[in-house]
Design an enzyme around this catalytic site. Sequence first.
Site, short mmCIF file in Angstrom:
data_model
loop_
_atom_site.label_atom_id
_atom_site.label_comp_id
_atom_site.label_asym_id
_atom_site.label_seq_id
_atom_site.Cartn_x
_atom_site.Cartn_y
_atom_site.Cartn_z
N PHE A 125 36.09 46.91 37.23
CA PHE A 125 36.89 46.54 38.39
C PHE A 125 37.03 47.79 39.29
O PHE A 125 37.29 48.88 38.80
CB PHE A 125 38.26 46.05 37.91
CG PHE A 125 39.07 45.35 38.95
CD1 PHE A 125 38.86 44.02 39.23
CD2 PHE A 125 40.05 46.03 39.66
CE1 PHE A 125 39.62 43.36 40.18
CE2 PHE A 125 40.81 45.38 40.62
CZ PHE A 125 40.60 44.04 40.88
N ASP A 196 41.27 48.20 29.16
CA ASP A 196 41.93 47.44 30.21
C ASP A 196 41.92 45.97 29.78
O ASP A 196 40.85 45.38 29.58
CB ASP A 196 41.17 47.63 31.53
CG ASP A 196 41.82 46.90 32.70
OD1 ASP A 196 42.47 45.86 32.46
OD2 ASP A 196 41.67 47.36 33.84
N TYR A 221 50.48 39.36 36.13
CA TYR A 221 50.41 38.22 37.06
C TYR A 221 49.22 37.30 36.84
O TYR A 221 49.09 36.31 37.53
CB TYR A 221 50.42 38.70 38.51
CG TYR A 221 49.35 39.71 38.90
CD1 TYR A 221 48.07 39.28 39.21
CD2 TYR A 221 49.63 41.07 38.96
CE1 TYR A 221 47.09 40.20 39.57
CE2 TYR A 221 48.65 41.99 39.31
CZ TYR A 221 47.39 41.55 39.62
OH TYR A 221 46.42 42.46 39.96
N LYS A 222 48.34 37.65 35.90
CA LYS A 222 47.16 36.80 35.66
C LYS A 222 47.53 35.73 34.63
O LYS A 222 48.33 34.85 34.93
CB LYS A 222 45.97 37.67 35.29
CG LYS A 222 45.52 38.50 36.51
CD LYS A 222 44.49 39.56 36.22
CE LYS A 222 44.10 40.29 37.51
NZ LYS A 222 43.45 41.57 37.29
N ARG A 369 33.98 31.60 40.22
CA ARG A 369 34.71 31.96 39.01
C ARG A 369 35.76 30.90 38.72
O ARG A 369 36.51 30.50 39.62
CB ARG A 369 35.37 33.31 39.26
CG ARG A 369 35.73 34.09 38.04
CD ARG A 369 36.16 35.48 38.45
NE ARG A 369 37.41 35.47 39.21
CZ ARG A 369 38.33 36.43 39.15
NH1 ARG A 369 38.14 37.48 38.37
NH2 ARG A 369 39.42 36.37 39.86
C1 PLP Z 1 43.47 42.63 38.38
C2 PLP Z 1 42.88 43.90 37.88
C3 PLP Z 1 43.36 45.15 38.31
C4 PLP Z 1 44.40 45.31 39.41
O1 PLP Z 1 45.67 45.46 38.93
P1 PLP Z 1 46.87 45.95 39.87
O2 PLP Z 1 48.07 45.54 39.09
O3 PLP Z 1 46.77 45.24 41.17
O4 PLP Z 1 46.75 47.41 40.00
C5 PLP Z 1 42.81 46.28 37.74
N1 PLP Z 1 41.81 46.20 36.81
C6 PLP Z 1 41.32 45.00 36.41
C7 PLP Z 1 40.23 44.95 35.41
C8 PLP Z 1 41.82 43.83 36.95
O5 PLP Z 1 41.32 42.66 36.57
#
Ligand code: PLP
Length: 410
Positions: A125, A196, A221-222, A369
């Site tokens: 990302f 991550d 938030y995901k 996606r």
């Molecule tokens: C969504 C996402 C982010 C972004 O996260 P923030 O909270 O906006 O900093 C970073 N890395 C990955 C792999 C993501 O999927």
Amino acid sequence: MTTRDECLALDANDPFAPLRDEFILRDGEIYLDGNSLGPVSKGLQRRVSEVIDGEWAQGLVRSWNAAGWMDAPLVLGNRLAPLIGALEDEVLVADTLTLLLAKIIGGSLELRPERHVVITDAVNFHSDLYIVAAMARLAGRDIIVKTIDRDTLDDHLDDDVALVMLTHVDFRTGEMLDMAGITTAVHSVGALMLWDLAHSVGAVTLDVTETDVDFAAGCGYKYLNGGPGAPAFMYVASRWHGVLRNPLPGWLAHARPFDFESTYETAGGMRAYVTSSPSVIALGALDGALEVWARTTMADVRVKSLALTDLFVALVDDFLPGVFELLTPRDHDRRGSQVALRHADGYGVIQALIERGVIGDFRAPDICRFGFTPLYLRYVDVYDAVQVLADVMTSGAYLDGRFSARLAVT
Ligand SMILES: *Cc1c(COP(=O)(O)O)cnc(C)c1O
């Protein structure tokens, strides 16, 4: 081929059915984007109004103590810990994911002062790539960030590697990496491992303890449904407590913040990684969103997630043979909870689907996606979504000229 009636029968026997009622979902819409922004839950609504109308409006400044606001980042960390297999007091909820990655990367580089290399994935990302490069520049010594093809990781591991940072489930393709195997390989050369978990937490079973992970971080938030811009979480294995320093300390990471001392002395445990005042309303939202997770297990979530993605892939194979390239591995051990389909006109495909009430998203240059979230998604939703997709493709609706200009958020 699975029929619509068979999907209805699966839903009728689905232990997740009562959990769907906990979410605010729009009639006639099928939401396949919970991997990007989860929906509102009733638990979240309840908890946010409690925080605002009760704790804040009534308690005012007293609530820092009386409502436990100061401890919320740690209390919430403990509530989240079982979702990733962490132990008590190893998880903090704060900031956003990119900032937490910065803290871990900065701290890790101090732990391996004689090593010069940080490894990450070239297709990670973009935020992860930007922040690792920035933290390397700020380290005050020569650090090389190697962005590699992750399948060649073994070729790059040697005793000059300080840290390896990988995203466990690829945000584009949905491919899931071998957390245990990679962590072991990284440790075998004395390097540290940072995972991550943005697309993993709430999506797949995780055990950071069993797999001996050093550090991890992920989004609120995901799949966790904590709301737009929800606080993120970080995991630091207890063996690193008191060892990994916070490179961005603020007053609330001090051992005695209310002594207002001009010299910094770190707090112990996960509190060391706090910087600023907790975002109390946002923490309340995530707290409420986590209620529903206590009514299931990640093992059960994973079983249904694989069933949903299997069903989607099989129906796309059946109804639209040869139309898309499937980028997501068919192998269960290598699949997260999303399916990525490649198509040259992918942006138009997604826009035409959204107009018809099937919400997925588009990732440049050509990826459609679809996220699958077992808490509220039904088998019949998957069936109906593929029918709409088939209609969009066979009618040519995706080629409409209106879809030639892209919106700012895709
Ligand atoms: C969504 C996402 C982010 C972004 O996260 P923030 O909270 O906006 O900093 C970073 N890395 C990955 C792999 C993501 O999927």
